[in-house]
Enzyme design. Sequence first.
Site, short mmCIF file in Angstrom:
data_model
loop_
_atom_site.label_atom_id
_atom_site.label_comp_id
_atom_site.label_asym_id
_atom_site.label_seq_id
_atom_site.Cartn_x
_atom_site.Cartn_y
_atom_site.Cartn_z
CG HIS A 57 56.10 18.94 103.34
ND1 HIS A 57 55.09 18.03 103.19
CD2 HIS A 57 57.21 18.25 103.60
CE1 HIS A 57 55.60 16.82 103.36
NE2 HIS A 57 56.88 16.93 103.60
CG ASP A 69 65.15 18.31 104.59
OD1 ASP A 69 65.65 17.44 105.32
OD2 ASP A 69 64.43 18.05 103.62
N1 CMC Z 1 60.46 28.67 97.91
C1 CMC Z 1 59.72 29.50 97.13
N2 CMC Z 1 58.53 29.17 96.60
C2 CMC Z 1 58.08 27.93 96.85
C3 CMC Z 1 58.78 27.01 97.65
C4 CMC Z 1 60.01 27.42 98.19
N3 CMC Z 1 60.73 26.60 98.95
N4 CMC Z 1 58.09 25.85 97.74
C5 CMC Z 1 56.98 26.03 97.01
N5 CMC Z 1 56.96 27.29 96.48
C6 CMC Z 1 55.90 27.86 95.66
C7 CMC Z 1 55.95 27.34 94.23
O1 CMC Z 1 56.72 28.18 93.39
C8 CMC Z 1 54.49 27.31 93.85
O2 CMC Z 1 54.12 28.61 93.49
P1 CMC Z 1 52.98 28.82 92.35
O3 CMC Z 1 51.73 28.18 92.88
O4 CMC Z 1 52.87 30.31 92.21
O5 CMC Z 1 53.51 28.13 91.12
C9 CMC Z 1 53.76 26.98 95.16
O6 CMC Z 1 54.65 27.42 96.21
C10 CMC Z 1 53.47 25.49 95.34
O7 CMC Z 1 54.69 24.79 95.12
P2 CMC Z 1 54.77 23.40 94.37
O8 CMC Z 1 56.15 23.20 93.89
O9 CMC Z 1 53.65 23.29 93.37
O10 CMC Z 1 54.44 22.42 95.58
P3 CMC Z 1 54.83 20.91 95.71
O11 CMC Z 1 53.92 20.34 96.72
O12 CMC Z 1 54.88 20.28 94.37
O13 CMC Z 1 56.34 20.94 96.26
C11 CMC Z 1 58.24 20.92 97.66
C12 CMC Z 1 56.71 20.71 97.56
C13 CMC Z 1 58.72 20.43 99.01
C14 CMC Z 1 58.95 20.10 96.57
C15 CMC Z 1 58.54 22.44 97.48
O14 CMC Z 1 57.92 23.17 98.52
C16 CMC Z 1 60.04 22.73 97.43
O15 CMC Z 1 60.65 22.63 96.36
N6 CMC Z 1 60.66 23.09 98.61
C17 CMC Z 1 62.09 23.27 98.66
C18 CMC Z 1 62.80 21.93 98.78
C19 CMC Z 1 62.61 21.30 100.16
O16 CMC Z 1 62.80 21.96 101.18
N7 CMC Z 1 62.31 20.01 100.18
C20 CMC Z 1 62.19 19.22 101.41
C21 CMC Z 1 60.79 18.76 101.66
S1 CMC Z 1 60.57 18.09 103.32
C22 CMC Z 1 61.63 16.74 103.46
C23 CMC Z 1 61.53 15.73 102.38
O17 CMC Z 1 60.49 15.46 101.82
O18 CMC Z 1 62.56 15.11 102.10
#
Ligand code: CMC
Length: 427
Positions: free
Chosen positions: A305, A362
Amino acid sequence: MGETAKISVAGKDVENAVMSGTVGPDVIDIRKLYAQTGMFTYDPGFTSTASCDSAITYIDGDEGVLLHRGYPIGQLAEKSSFMEVCYLLLNGELPSKDELGTFSHTISRHTMLHEQLANFYSGFRRDAHPMAIMCGVVGALSAFYADSADVTDPYQRMIASHRLIAKMPTIAAMAYKYSIGQPFMHPKNDLSYTGNFLRMTFGVPAEEYVVDPVIEKAMDRIFILHADHEQNASTSTVRLAGSSGANPFACIAAGIACLWGPAHGGANEAALNMLHEIGTPDKIPEYIARAKDKNDPFRLMGFGHRVYKNYDPRATVMQQTVREVFKAMNVSDPVFDTALKLEEIALSDPYFIEKKLFPNVDFYSGIILSAIGFPTTMFTALFALARTVGWVAQWNEMISDPQQKIGRPRQLYTGATERDYVPVEKR
Ligand code: CMC
């Protein structure tokens, strides 16, 4: 003068005021920075930018805290009802018994759709994704309820808010009915908001539908858990759309479109699909390895998140609700065991520990929704239904702010500099 933050650029020092909220990090007020320095700030994804003042929802991502108008989500999920949380989000305070009765009655009086709107459904393919239908039909409300589209009138804003909250279950249930070819069910106002939605979804005109109180309670709680979440992507979309003075129905349709993405609300559908794909706990290490592999786009859906760097408090309640629903319905689902095992393995893996990746709302929601009988494609539509109150509360807060301006971010331009047009025969 209070605390200031000094920014030194091109040999010039500029002082920026530091502003404090009631709780949470202070912010540096950079509104005059461009005028003072000729420079913008750069923050794609808004990771360090507060886009507005808000008194609705507070999240402490490090501690895993979520408060609506100050009340912890765990207490609301356990003790409150979705209607009460709607009132709280919209009005700032918990209602008295009479206020809650009046509010619930008002919402129930707005649940019907203009009959003409039903025609929109037949324009869709039967296999249309419910979110495609929701985007279209909610946007189309603008054409039917013009008497509540004047955003400068607080009374019309209130009516539009009530209409959106009330009609969303009808719209979502009709999307489901259309997909399975059953007749639309009209709302029944002596049922609760949630009971009415369950009946419109799972009832048929040929039979009396009896609302199961266990399912009703679980569904109501799921709605509470999704009601608002401060300035997330879809809420920011609603605010940005609304900042131009666009009507509320169009703004909420924009929010629905944003929510649909798999990084946001679409993750509940993606998470359950992923759990089914994993299938049995012995396959988990393979998927964990893929999630960690930089060359593989796969991510653990329902994990991680932007704000929570701790367990999402909504996921805690959701996991507990799965157990309660399964117990009450006397059912089990091997997917739940796979989810629990996946969580256990991920949370002990250095990759997930270092990056502070925890289950989010989720991760478990799809398991309950599936047990209740919803197809996966409906999951995000249910999220949209519940989030509508958050969107309208945030939209109202923005429009009521006398300092409100159109949202207009700037950019760091990296394209071609000015050049002369070349006629096609000379290219
Ligand atoms: N699985 C594997 N690695 C992950 C994941 C994951 N679910 N989420 C983040 N990472 C890693 C990512 O690869 C990155 O690694 P690095 O720093 O080495 O590049 C690091 O963690 C930070 O991730 P980010 O994408 O820069 O973080 P963000 O804040 O931009 O993204 C997120 C947040 C929710 C989009 C992301 O965690 C994600 O894609 N999660 C899976 C989708 C999900 O479950 N979404 C629902 C969110 S909660 C409900 C809602 O908002 O609707």
